[in-house]
Scaffold this motif. Structure first.
Motif, PDB file in Angstrom:
ATOM      1  N   VAL A 156      34.751  27.214 -16.879  1.00 21.72           N
ATOM      2  CA  VAL A 156      35.930  28.071 -16.690  1.00 21.72           C
ATOM      3  C   VAL A 156      36.025  28.987 -17.911  1.00 21.72           C
ATOM      4  O   VAL A 156      36.542  28.587 -18.952  1.00 21.72           O
ATOM      5  CB  VAL A 156      37.220  27.238 -16.525  1.00 21.72           C
ATOM      6  CG1 VAL A 156      38.402  28.146 -16.244  1.00 21.72           C
ATOM      7  CG2 VAL A 156      37.060  26.204 -15.428  1.00 21.72           C
ATOM      8  N   PRO A 157      35.515  30.227 -17.798  1.00 25.47           N
ATOM      9  CA  PRO A 157      35.562  31.138 -18.952  1.00 25.47           C
ATOM     10  C   PRO A 157      36.942  31.771 -19.111  1.00 25.47           C
ATOM     11  O   PRO A 157      37.589  32.148 -18.144  1.00 25.47           O
ATOM     12  CB  PRO A 157      34.514  32.197 -18.601  1.00 25.47           C
ATOM     13  CG  PRO A 157      34.397  32.161 -17.123  1.00 25.47           C
ATOM     14  CD  PRO A 157      34.760  30.772 -16.681  1.00 25.47           C
ATOM     15  N   MET A 158      37.391  31.848 -20.350  1.00 25.83           N
ATOM     16  CA  MET A 158      38.642  32.514 -20.706  1.00 25.83           C
ATOM     17  C   MET A 158      38.328  33.460 -21.874  1.00 25.83           C
ATOM     18  O   MET A 158      37.213  33.471 -22.381  1.00 25.83           O
ATOM     19  CB  MET A 158      39.697  31.481 -21.108  1.00 25.83           C
ATOM     20  CG  MET A 158      40.032  30.459 -20.040  1.00 25.83           C
ATOM     21  SD  MET A 158      40.539  31.147 -18.468  1.00 25.83           S
ATOM     22  CE  MET A 158      42.266  31.317 -18.731  1.00 25.83           C
ATOM     23  N   ALA A 159      39.310  34.212 -22.299  1.00 28.33           N
ATOM     24  CA  ALA A 159      39.074  35.213 -23.346  1.00 28.33           C
ATOM     25  C   ALA A 159      38.712  34.576 -24.692  1.00 28.33           C
ATOM     26  O   ALA A 159      37.837  35.072 -25.396  1.00 28.33           O
ATOM     27  CB  ALA A 159      40.299  36.093 -23.513  1.00 28.33           C
ATOM     28  N   GLY A 160      39.333  33.468 -25.067  1.00 27.83           N
ATOM     29  CA  GLY A 160      39.107  32.872 -26.376  1.00 27.83           C
ATOM     30  C   GLY A 160      38.130  31.710 -26.388  1.00 27.83           C
ATOM     31  O   GLY A 160      37.700  31.277 -27.451  1.00 27.83           O
ATOM     32  N   PHE A 161      37.776  31.193 -25.211  1.00 27.69           N
ATOM     33  CA  PHE A 161      36.904  30.029 -25.139  1.00 27.69           C
ATOM     34  C   PHE A 161      36.333  29.888 -23.732  1.00 27.69           C
ATOM     35  O   PHE A 161      36.742  30.576 -22.803  1.00 27.69           O
ATOM     36  CB  PHE A 161      37.667  28.749 -25.502  1.00 27.69           C
ATOM     37  CG  PHE A 161      38.876  28.505 -24.632  1.00 27.69           C
ATOM     38  CD1 PHE A 161      38.764  27.866 -23.407  1.00 27.69           C
ATOM     39  CD2 PHE A 161      40.125  28.928 -25.040  1.00 27.69           C
ATOM     40  CE1 PHE A 161      39.865  27.657 -22.611  1.00 27.69           C
ATOM     41  CE2 PHE A 161      41.233  28.727 -24.249  1.00 27.69           C
ATOM     42  CZ  PHE A 161      41.106  28.086 -23.034  1.00 27.69           C
ATOM     43  N   VAL A 162      35.385  28.973 -23.599  1.00 26.03           N
ATOM     44  CA  VAL A 162      34.872  28.553 -22.295  1.00 26.03           C
ATOM     45  C   VAL A 162      35.157  27.060 -22.188  1.00 26.03           C
ATOM     46  O   VAL A 162      34.838  26.298 -23.097  1.00 26.03           O
ATOM     47  CB  VAL A 162      33.351  28.818 -22.157  1.00 26.03           C
ATOM     48  CG1 VAL A 162      32.831  28.297 -20.833  1.00 26.03           C
ATOM     49  CG2 VAL A 162      33.049  30.291 -22.321  1.00 26.03           C
ATOM     50  N   LEU A 163      35.771  26.651 -21.083  1.00 27.43           N
ATOM     51  CA  LEU A 163      36.047  25.238 -20.852  1.00 27.43           C
ATOM     52  C   LEU A 163      34.987  24.687 -19.915  1.00 27.43           C
ATOM     53  O   LEU A 163      34.739  25.250 -18.850  1.00 27.43           O
ATOM     54  CB  LEU A 163      37.437  25.058 -20.219  1.00 27.43           C
ATOM     55  CG  LEU A 163      37.799  23.638 -19.792  1.00 27.43           C
ATOM     56  CD1 LEU A 163      37.956  22.728 -21.007  1.00 27.43           C
ATOM     57  CD2 LEU A 163      39.069  23.634 -18.963  1.00 27.43           C
TER      58      LEU A 163
ATOM     59  N   HIS B   6      35.780  17.042 -21.213  1.00 29.08           N
ATOM     60  CA  HIS B   6      36.280  18.398 -21.405  1.00 29.08           C
ATOM     61  C   HIS B   6      35.663  18.925 -22.693  1.00 29.08           C
ATOM     62  O   HIS B   6      35.810  18.299 -23.744  1.00 29.08           O
ATOM     63  CB  HIS B   6      37.802  18.420 -21.552  1.00 29.08           C
ATOM     64  CG  HIS B   6      38.531  17.784 -20.415  1.00 29.08           C
ATOM     65  ND1 HIS B   6      38.650  16.418 -20.275  1.00 29.08           N
ATOM     66  CD2 HIS B   6      39.178  18.325 -19.362  1.00 29.08           C
ATOM     67  CE1 HIS B   6      39.347  16.160 -19.185  1.00 29.08           C
ATOM     68  NE2 HIS B   6      39.687  17.301 -18.617  1.00 29.08           N
ATOM     69  N   VAL B   7      34.991  20.075 -22.621  1.00 31.19           N
ATOM     70  CA  VAL B   7      34.368  20.665 -23.799  1.00 31.19           C
ATOM     71  C   VAL B   7      34.864  22.101 -23.937  1.00 31.19           C
ATOM     72  O   VAL B   7      34.823  22.867 -22.975  1.00 31.19           O
ATOM     73  CB  VAL B   7      32.825  20.644 -23.706  1.00 31.19           C
ATOM     74  CG1 VAL B   7      32.202  21.370 -24.883  1.00 31.19           C
ATOM     75  CG2 VAL B   7      32.311  19.223 -23.639  1.00 31.19           C
ATOM     76  N   LEU B   8      35.329  22.446 -25.128  1.00 26.08           N
ATOM     77  CA  LEU B   8      35.723  23.822 -25.436  1.00 26.08           C
ATOM     78  C   LEU B   8      34.627  24.455 -26.275  1.00 26.08           C
ATOM     79  O   LEU B   8      34.236  23.913 -27.311  1.00 26.08           O
ATOM     80  CB  LEU B   8      37.037  23.875 -26.206  1.00 26.08           C
ATOM     81  CG  LEU B   8      38.318  23.687 -25.422  1.00 26.08           C
ATOM     82  CD1 LEU B   8      39.520  23.832 -26.347  1.00 26.08           C
ATOM     83  CD2 LEU B   8      38.419  24.664 -24.285  1.00 26.08           C
ATOM     84  N   ILE B   9      34.149  25.611 -25.836  1.00 29.60           N
ATOM     85  CA  ILE B   9      33.170  26.385 -26.579  1.00 29.60           C
ATOM     86  C   ILE B   9      33.881  27.625 -27.101  1.00 29.60           C
ATOM     87  O   ILE B   9      34.433  28.397 -26.315  1.00 29.60           O
ATOM     88  CB  ILE B   9      31.977  26.797 -25.690  1.00 29.60           C
ATOM     89  CG1 ILE B   9      31.305  25.570 -25.103  1.00 29.60           C
ATOM     90  CG2 ILE B   9      30.987  27.631 -26.492  1.00 29.60           C
ATOM     91  CD1 ILE B   9      30.226  25.889 -24.096  1.00 29.60           C
ATOM     92  N   GLY B  10      33.882  27.804 -28.406  1.00 31.41           N
ATOM     93  CA  GLY B  10      34.573  28.937 -29.013  1.00 31.41           C
ATOM     94  C   GLY B  10      33.897  30.252 -28.690  1.00 31.41           C
ATOM     95  O   GLY B  10      32.671  30.339 -28.651  1.00 31.41           O
ATOM     96  N   ARG B  11      34.715  31.276 -28.465  1.00 35.05           N
ATOM     97  CA  ARG B  11      34.222  32.628 -28.231  1.00 35.05           C
ATOM     98  C   ARG B  11      34.601  33.516 -29.406  1.00 35.05           C
ATOM     99  O   ARG B  11      35.479  33.183 -30.199  1.00 35.05           O
ATOM    100  CB  ARG B  11      34.823  33.197 -26.951  1.00 35.05           C
ATOM    101  CG  ARG B  11      34.123  32.727 -25.710  1.00 35.05           C
ATOM    102  CD  ARG B  11      34.588  33.529 -24.536  1.00 35.05           C
ATOM    103  NE  ARG B  11      33.532  33.578 -23.530  1.00 35.05           N
ATOM    104  CZ  ARG B  11      33.696  34.107 -22.348  1.00 35.05           C
ATOM    105  NH1 ARG B  11      34.850  34.648 -22.017  1.00 35.05           N
ATOM    106  NH2 ARG B  11      32.709  34.113 -21.491  1.00 35.05           N
ATOM    107  N   GLU B  12      33.988  34.686 -29.441  1.00 35.15           N
ATOM    108  CA  GLU B  12      34.107  35.603 -30.572  1.00 35.15           C
ATOM    109  C   GLU B  12      35.544  35.857 -31.017  1.00 35.15           C
ATOM    110  O   GLU B  12      35.865  35.699 -32.176  1.00 35.15           O
ATOM    111  CB  GLU B  12      33.444  36.946 -30.209  1.00 35.15           C
ATOM    112  CG  GLU B  12      33.328  37.898 -31.365  1.00 35.15           C
ATOM    113  CD  GLU B  12      32.289  37.477 -32.382  1.00 35.15           C
ATOM    114  OE1 GLU B  12      32.540  37.683 -33.572  1.00 35.15           O
ATOM    115  OE2 GLU B  12      31.250  36.925 -31.980  1.00 35.15           O
ATOM    116  N   GLY B  13      36.449  36.232 -30.141  1.00 31.54           N
ATOM    117  CA  GLY B  13      37.800  36.587 -30.547  1.00 31.54           C
ATOM    118  C   GLY B  13      38.775  35.421 -30.590  1.00 31.54           C
ATOM    119  O   GLY B  13      39.964  35.622 -30.815  1.00 31.54           O
ATOM    120  N   GLY B  14      38.308  34.220 -30.383  1.00 30.28           N
ATOM    121  CA  GLY B  14      39.196  33.070 -30.261  1.00 30.28           C
ATOM    122  C   GLY B  14      39.957  32.706 -31.518  1.00 30.28           C
ATOM    123  O   GLY B  14      41.081  32.227 -31.448  1.00 30.28           O
TER     124      GLY B  14
END
Length: 128
Positions: A26-33, A84-92
C-alpha cells in the motif's frame, strides 16, 4: 488485543522482511506499507529506511517517527496475525506527523479491505 510494543513482535530477520515484500503493498506519500499473513504469529511490525533517504541521523529520526506511529495505530487498526512493514520514502521525514498518522490509518484500512498492489516476486539469484 496485545500491544505490538514488545520486543518479540518486532521483525528482525531478513527472511521476514523478504516474506513481507511478497505480501500486499500500500504505497503512500511518506512510506510504503507491506502487509502479509504470518501463520498465527501475532501482530508484528518492522521498519526499514534505506541510505538513499539520508545519513544515519535522518534515517534514525524517520525510524523513531514510524515506531511512534505504529505503536499508536497498530493495536487498534492493525490486522491480527499479520506482519506490517513500513518502508520510508524520500519526503517522509519532513512530513507533518499528523499527516503521516492520517496516511497510516488510511493505508491500514486499505490493507484490511485487500486494496493495494500485489507483492513482488522474489529476485532471482545471480549465477557466478
Amino acid at each position: 488485543m496485545n500491544s505490538p510494543v514488545t520486543a518479540k513482535n518486532v521483525l528482525t530477520k531478513r527472511a521476514d522482511f523478504l516474506a513481507a515484500n511478497r505480501g500486499l503493498r500500500v504505497p503512500m506519500a511518506g512510506f510504503v506499507l507491506l502487509v502479509r499473513p504470518n501463520d498465527g504469529q501475532g501482530m508484528r511490525y518492522g521498519i526499514t529506511v534505506t541510505k538513499k533517504i539520508g545519513n544515519a541521523v535522518v534515517r534514525n529520526r524517520m525510524k523513531r517517527r514510524f515506531r511512534e506511529l505504529l505503536w499508536a495505530h497498530l493495536p487498534t487498526r492493525g490486522l491480527p496475525d499479520h506482519d506490517h512493514v513500513l518502508i520510508g520514502r524520500e519526503g517522509g521525514v519532513e512530513r507533518d506527523f499528523a499527516k503521516l498518522a492520517e496516511e497510516l490509518t488510511g493505508a491500514l484500512g486499505r490493507a484490511a479491505r485487500g486494496e493495494g498492489q500485489r507483492g513482488r516476486p522474489p529476485r532471482r539469484r545471480r549465477v557466478r
